[in-house]
Design a protein around this motif. Structure first.
Motif, PDB file in Angstrom:
ATOM      1  N   THR A 126       0.844  -1.193   0.000  1.00 19.47           N
ATOM      2  CA  THR A 126       0.000   0.000   0.000  1.00 19.47           C
ATOM      3  C   THR A 126       0.878   1.242   0.000  1.00 19.47           C
ATOM      4  OG1 THR A 126      -0.122   0.008   2.424  1.00 19.47           O
ATOM      5  CG2 THR A 126      -1.893  -1.123   1.227  1.00 19.47           C
ATOM      6  N   ASN A 127       0.278   2.355  -0.416  1.00 16.70           N
ATOM      7  CA  ASN A 127       0.995   3.631  -0.408  1.00 16.70           C
ATOM      8  C   ASN A 127       0.844   4.330   0.936  1.00 16.70           C
ATOM      9  OD1 ASN A 127       1.583   3.265  -3.186  1.00 16.70           O
ATOM     10  ND2 ASN A 127      -0.425   4.094  -3.734  1.00 16.70           N
ATOM     11  N   ASN A 128       1.705   5.311   1.180  1.00 20.07           N
ATOM     12  CA  ASN A 128       1.570   6.209   2.334  1.00 20.07           C
ATOM     13  C   ASN A 128       1.592   5.498   3.678  1.00 20.07           C
ATOM     14  OD1 ASN A 128      -0.536   7.511   0.026  1.00 20.07           O
ATOM     15  ND2 ASN A 128       1.049   8.875   0.822  1.00 20.07           N
ATOM     16  N   ASN A 129       2.332   4.391   3.773  1.00 22.12           N
ATOM     17  CA  ASN A 129       2.491   3.686   5.050  1.00 22.12           C
ATOM     18  C   ASN A 129       1.152   3.389   5.714  1.00 22.12           C
ATOM     19  OD1 ASN A 129       5.428   3.740   5.081  1.00 22.12           O
ATOM     20  ND2 ASN A 129       5.250   5.935   5.473  1.00 22.12           N
ATOM     21  N   ALA A 130       0.246   2.821   4.957  1.00 23.99           N
ATOM     22  CA  ALA A 130      -1.076   2.507   5.494  1.00 23.99           C
ATOM     23  C   ALA A 130      -0.953   1.523   6.666  1.00 23.99           C
ATOM     24  CB  ALA A 130      -1.958   1.907   4.396  1.00 23.99           C
TER      25      ALA A 130
END
Length: 243
Positions: A126-130
């Motif tokens: 996932t993006n943005n350190n989900a």
């Protein structure tokens, strides 16, 4: 050609997931981080969301946002409220973020919530350190996202008593205790086990399988499944299960 954004209309998504192992109802959040000249200006978490493109419906945007974060499609989703207070994006951190991202500080957002299983999300991709957070232990949140989550949670509590949406959070095969644990997690109450079991297994759309749990240290429990076909045929507007 790059899609054109509507700069003052966005969609924010509250992604609920249930962890059968920890018996926890969780919310999927992404990291919001901004630094300059080695000074940390913003360091918190927010809901996943984005501007609506000019060619999209609101539902299209919500579906796209979830897919871009998790890779998942065809999940249960519900549009539950719009948030348009003039003060919703006016904290110091929010204004710094808005300036950096170049979008309108008077943005109106339409909020959705999704229901899925936590194990269906590969956090490493996932993006943005989900990250998943228990609904009862949320981190520092940006914008008005704490308010949005609370409103989504309130709606989920009401809907889970009148519609069979909880089965979107459970494995296809589950035990009666799994269902009870999930209800207790969502509603924040203790439920009498014997009474709950009797009521649930009396429902024709809860199908007993010729299978039991595997890989458990205690006595394996009977497995069941939810039949949407049977439910749709016999559905009447009343409570799915009374507490």
């Amino acid at each position: 050609m790059k899609p054109e954004k509507i700069l003052n209309i966005s969609v924010d998504c509250v992604v609920f997931g249930y962890d059968v192992t920890t018996k926890s109802l969780n919310v999927l959040l992404i990291k919001r981080y901004l630094e300059t000249d080695n000074d940390i200006l913003v360091d918190d978490y927010v809901l996943t969301g984005y501007h609506v493109y000019t060619h999209e419906t609101l539902d299209d945007t919500a579906t796209r946002v979830l897919k871009e974060l998790t890779g998942l499609t065809n999940q249960y989703k519900k549009q539950f409220k719009a948030f348009g207070s003039p003060n919703r994006l006016t904290s110091e951190k929010d204004l710094l973020w808005i300036k950096n991202e170049e979008f309108n500080s008077r943005t109106i957002t339409v909020a959705y919530y999704f229901l899925l299983k936590t194990e269906d999300v590969d956090l490493d991709n996932t993006n943005n350190n989900a990250k998943w957070f228990p609904i009862t232990d949320l981190p520092d949140l940006g914008f008005d996202h704490e308010k949005i989550i609370k409103e989504a949670y309130k709606d989920l509590k009401e809907k889970c008593l009148s519609e069979p949406i909880i089965f979107k959070l459970l494995p296809d095969k589950f035990t009666i205790n799994d269902v009870q644990d999930l209800y207790e997690s969502i509603l924040g109450i203790e439920i009498d086990n014997r009474n709950f079991r009797r009521k649930l297994i009396s429902k024709k759309y809860i199908i007993a399988l010729d299978e039991k749990q595997v890989g458990v240290s205690k006595k394996p429990a009977q497995l069941y499944m939810f039949s949407k076909d049977i439910y749709d045929k016999m559905f009447q507007k009343n409570y799915l299960i009374s507490m």
